[in-house]
Design a protein around this motif. Sequence first.
Motif, PDB file in Angstrom:
ATOM      1  N   VAL A   1       0.852  -1.188   0.000  1.00  0.00           N
ATOM      2  CA  VAL A   1       0.000   0.000   0.000  1.00  0.00           C
ATOM      3  C   VAL A   1       0.887   1.236   0.000  1.00  0.00           C
ATOM      4  O   VAL A   1       1.938   1.271   0.658  1.00  0.00           O
ATOM      5  N   GLN A   2       0.434   2.243  -0.699  1.00  0.00           N
ATOM      6  CA  GLN A   2       1.206   3.482  -0.732  1.00  0.00           C
ATOM      7  C   GLN A   2       1.002   4.269   0.562  1.00  0.00           C
ATOM      8  O   GLN A   2      -0.115   4.297   1.133  1.00  0.00           O
ATOM      9  N   GLU A   3       2.051   4.895   1.014  1.00  0.00           N
ATOM     10  CA  GLU A   3       1.989   5.720   2.217  1.00  0.00           C
ATOM     11  C   GLU A   3       0.862   6.745   2.084  1.00  0.00           C
ATOM     12  O   GLU A   3       0.682   7.382   1.027  1.00  0.00           O
ATOM     13  N   GLY A   4       0.087   6.898   3.153  1.00  0.00           N
ATOM     14  CA  GLY A   4      -1.002   7.867   3.151  1.00  0.00           C
ATOM     15  C   GLY A   4      -2.347   7.279   2.738  1.00  0.00           C
ATOM     16  O   GLY A   4      -3.399   7.861   3.035  1.00  0.00           O
ATOM     17  N   ARG A   5      -2.285   6.123   2.062  1.00  0.00           N
ATOM     18  CA  ARG A   5      -3.538   5.501   1.632  1.00  0.00           C
ATOM     19  C   ARG A   5      -4.072   4.584   2.723  1.00  0.00           C
ATOM     20  O   ARG A   5      -3.441   4.391   3.757  1.00  0.00           O
ATOM     21  N   ILE A   6      -5.231   3.994   2.467  1.00  0.00           N
ATOM     22  CA  ILE A   6      -5.824   3.079   3.425  1.00  0.00           C
ATOM     23  C   ILE A   6      -5.312   1.660   3.195  1.00  0.00           C
ATOM     24  O   ILE A   6      -5.198   1.201   2.059  1.00  0.00           O
ATOM     25  N   SER A   7      -4.947   0.984   4.282  1.00  0.00           N
ATOM     26  CA  SER A   7      -4.601  -0.440   4.230  1.00  0.00           C
ATOM     27  C   SER A   7      -5.779  -1.221   4.771  1.00  0.00           C
ATOM     28  O   SER A   7      -6.311  -0.886   5.841  1.00  0.00           O
ATOM     29  N   ILE A   8      -6.191  -2.246   4.051  1.00  0.00           N
ATOM     30  CA  ILE A   8      -7.288  -3.102   4.497  1.00  0.00           C
ATOM     31  C   ILE A   8      -6.804  -4.538   4.541  1.00  0.00           C
ATOM     32  O   ILE A   8      -6.444  -5.109   3.509  1.00  0.00           O
ATOM     33  N   LEU A   9      -6.768  -5.089   5.739  1.00  0.00           N
ATOM     34  CA  LEU A   9      -6.347  -6.471   5.911  1.00  0.00           C
ATOM     35  C   LEU A   9      -7.563  -7.305   6.270  1.00  0.00           C
ATOM     36  O   LEU A   9      -8.360  -6.917   7.122  1.00  0.00           O
ATOM     37  N   ASN A  10      -7.686  -8.434   5.628  1.00  0.00           N
ATOM     38  CA  ASN A  10      -8.882  -9.254   5.778  1.00  0.00           C
ATOM     39  C   ASN A  10      -8.610 -10.571   6.492  1.00  0.00           C
ATOM     40  O   ASN A  10      -7.499 -11.112   6.427  1.00  0.00           O
ATOM     41  N   CYS A  11      -9.655 -11.066   7.126  1.00  0.00           N
ATOM     42  CA  CYS A  11      -9.551 -12.306   7.889  1.00  0.00           C
ATOM     43  C   CYS A  11     -10.907 -12.997   7.868  1.00  0.00           C
ATOM     44  O   CYS A  11     -11.943 -12.342   8.042  1.00  0.00           O
ATOM     45  N   ASP A  12     -10.906 -14.284   7.633  1.00  0.00           N
ATOM     46  CA  ASP A  12     -12.139 -15.072   7.661  1.00  0.00           C
ATOM     47  C   ASP A  12     -11.991 -16.173   8.703  1.00  0.00           C
ATOM     48  O   ASP A  12     -10.893 -16.675   8.936  1.00  0.00           O
ATOM     49  N   TYR A  13     -13.105 -16.539   9.297  1.00  0.00           N
ATOM     50  CA  TYR A  13     -13.050 -17.620  10.281  1.00  0.00           C
ATOM     51  C   TYR A  13     -14.193 -18.583  10.044  1.00  0.00           C
ATOM     52  O   TYR A  13     -15.188 -18.249   9.395  1.00  0.00           O
ATOM     53  N   THR A  14     -14.028 -19.779  10.539  1.00  0.00           N
ATOM     54  CA  THR A  14     -15.050 -20.810  10.298  1.00  0.00           C
ATOM     55  C   THR A  14     -15.792 -21.198  11.567  1.00  0.00           C
ATOM     56  O   THR A  14     -16.917 -21.695  11.481  1.00  0.00           O
ATOM     57  N   ASN A  15     -15.205 -20.953  12.717  1.00  0.00           N
ATOM     58  CA  ASN A  15     -15.820 -21.388  13.974  1.00  0.00           C
ATOM     59  C   ASN A  15     -16.775 -20.314  14.493  1.00  0.00           C
ATOM     60  O   ASN A  15     -16.355 -19.262  14.961  1.00  0.00           O
ATOM     61  N   SER A  16     -18.053 -20.583  14.423  1.00  0.00           N
ATOM     62  CA  SER A  16     -19.050 -19.597  14.843  1.00  0.00           C
ATOM     63  C   SER A  16     -19.073 -19.404  16.362  1.00  0.00           C
ATOM     64  O   SER A  16     -19.745 -18.510  16.866  1.00  0.00           O
ATOM     65  N   MET A  17     -18.323 -20.235  17.084  1.00  0.00           N
ATOM     66  CA  MET A  17     -18.272 -20.107  18.541  1.00  0.00           C
ATOM     67  C   MET A  17     -17.249 -19.056  18.999  1.00  0.00           C
ATOM     68  O   MET A  17     -17.227 -18.690  20.168  1.00  0.00           O
ATOM     69  N   PHE A  18     -16.414 -18.592  18.078  1.00  0.00           N
ATOM     70  CA  PHE A  18     -15.465 -17.541  18.456  1.00  0.00           C
ATOM     71  C   PHE A  18     -16.238 -16.309  18.913  1.00  0.00           C
ATOM     72  O   PHE A  18     -17.217 -15.907  18.273  1.00  0.00           O
ATOM     73  N   ASP A  19     -15.811 -15.701  20.024  1.00  0.00           N
ATOM     74  CA  ASP A  19     -16.533 -14.538  20.516  1.00  0.00           C
ATOM     75  C   ASP A  19     -15.641 -13.330  20.776  1.00  0.00           C
ATOM     76  O   ASP A  19     -16.106 -12.315  21.274  1.00  0.00           O
ATOM     77  N   TYR A  20     -14.381 -13.458  20.435  1.00  0.00           N
ATOM     78  CA  TYR A  20     -13.458 -12.349  20.668  1.00  0.00           C
ATOM     79  C   TYR A  20     -12.391 -12.424  19.592  1.00  0.00           C
ATOM     80  O   TYR A  20     -11.816 -13.489  19.348  1.00  0.00           O
ATOM     81  N   PHE A  21     -12.132 -11.296  18.950  1.00  0.00           N
ATOM     82  CA  PHE A  21     -11.214 -11.259  17.821  1.00  0.00           C
ATOM     83  C   PHE A  21     -10.167 -10.178  18.052  1.00  0.00           C
ATOM     84  O   PHE A  21     -10.482  -9.094  18.567  1.00  0.00           O
ATOM     85  N   LEU A  22      -8.952 -10.475  17.665  1.00  0.00           N
ATOM     86  CA  LEU A  22      -7.855  -9.552  17.920  1.00  0.00           C
ATOM     87  C   LEU A  22      -6.976  -9.437  16.676  1.00  0.00           C
ATOM     88  O   LEU A  22      -6.891 -10.367  15.866  1.00  0.00           O
ATOM     89  N   TRP A  23      -6.327  -8.315  16.569  1.00  0.00           N
ATOM     90  CA  TRP A  23      -5.267  -8.134  15.564  1.00  0.00           C
ATOM     91  C   TRP A  23      -3.959  -7.869  16.293  1.00  0.00           C
ATOM     92  O   TRP A  23      -3.900  -7.063  17.229  1.00  0.00           O
ATOM     93  N   TYR A  24      -2.925  -8.594  15.848  1.00  0.00           N
ATOM     94  CA  TYR A  24      -1.585  -8.409  16.376  1.00  0.00           C
ATOM     95  C   TYR A  24      -0.674  -7.995  15.238  1.00  0.00           C
ATOM     96  O   TYR A  24      -0.843  -8.407  14.097  1.00  0.00           O
ATOM     97  N   LYS A  25       0.327  -7.218  15.595  1.00  0.00           N
ATOM     98  CA  LYS A  25       1.334  -6.756  14.644  1.00  0.00           C
ATOM     99  C   LYS A  25       2.655  -7.367  15.071  1.00  0.00           C
ATOM    100  O   LYS A  25       2.939  -7.468  16.276  1.00  0.00           O
ATOM    101  N   LYS A  26       3.442  -7.804  14.110  1.00  0.00           N
ATOM    102  CA  LYS A  26       4.697  -8.453  14.477  1.00  0.00           C
ATOM    103  C   LYS A  26       5.826  -7.964  13.587  1.00  0.00           C
ATOM    104  O   LYS A  26       5.760  -8.066  12.359  1.00  0.00           O
ATOM    105  N   TYR A  27       6.871  -7.457  14.249  1.00  0.00           N
ATOM    106  CA  TYR A  27       8.103  -7.118  13.551  1.00  0.00           C
ATOM    107  C   TYR A  27       9.049  -8.310  13.649  1.00  0.00           C
ATOM    108  O   TYR A  27       8.941  -9.124  14.576  1.00  0.00           O
TER     109      TYR A  27
END
Lengths: 111, 115
Positions: free
Chosen positions: A13-39
């Motif tokens: 993505v170009q600097e200044g623009r919007i970054s959109i990261l996507n995630c899909d899940y299959t387990n409908s029992m999940f009730d809490y979702f998190l995003w982590y960043k890793k260097y």
Amino acid sequence: DQQVKQNSPSLSVQEGRISILNCDYTNSMFDYFLWYKKYPAEGPTFLISISSIKDKNEDGRFTVFLNKSAKHLSLHIVPSQPGDSAVYFCAARRGADGLTFGKGTHLIIQP
Amino acid sequence: EPEVTQTPSHQVTQMGQEVILRCVPISNHLYFYWYRQILGQKVEFLVSFYNNEISEKSEIFDDQFSVERPDGSNFTLKIRSTKLEDSAMYFCASITDRGYNSPLHFGNGTRLTVT
């Protein structure tokens, strides 16, 4: 069995623009979702989370959207900055269980 | 800001040897976890620990693995007889409670190389 899927291994993505990261899940029992960043050579760093009772959570430049019917969540970063270049992991949890992670998306912010 | 610290940062061992990976969780945290990431793969849950006992473990966490909180500060992961496929980054994590507003805090990991 991939219960949490991040289908894009990398995103540029170009600097200044919007970054959109996507995630899909299959387990409908999940009730809490998190995003982590890793260097490289560091552990995952918590970024933002959302409970299944919400559809949006915002924290500064970061917004997470949850679409339960589609079992899909996304992370929006706007505006994108060079320091945002990292691997982003989507993770999900059911109740008190351990986190289930996706494989990660390598975000590259271009000047 | 308090951190989860892990030692050593890199451990090299021969196949069949025992290794102990050490972690100091954040001091007021009550739940402790080990995760691992094999190179190029996703971060995988191994085990969670609360009140001096294992509360949950994954299929990966077989009899070769054990965890211990020997004193009030350290949390260790022991692999009794290492295999080549145990080579990975091992991350310790901790959390104050398991409420909705409690994300895990991770250490920087120990890179285990089994030769």
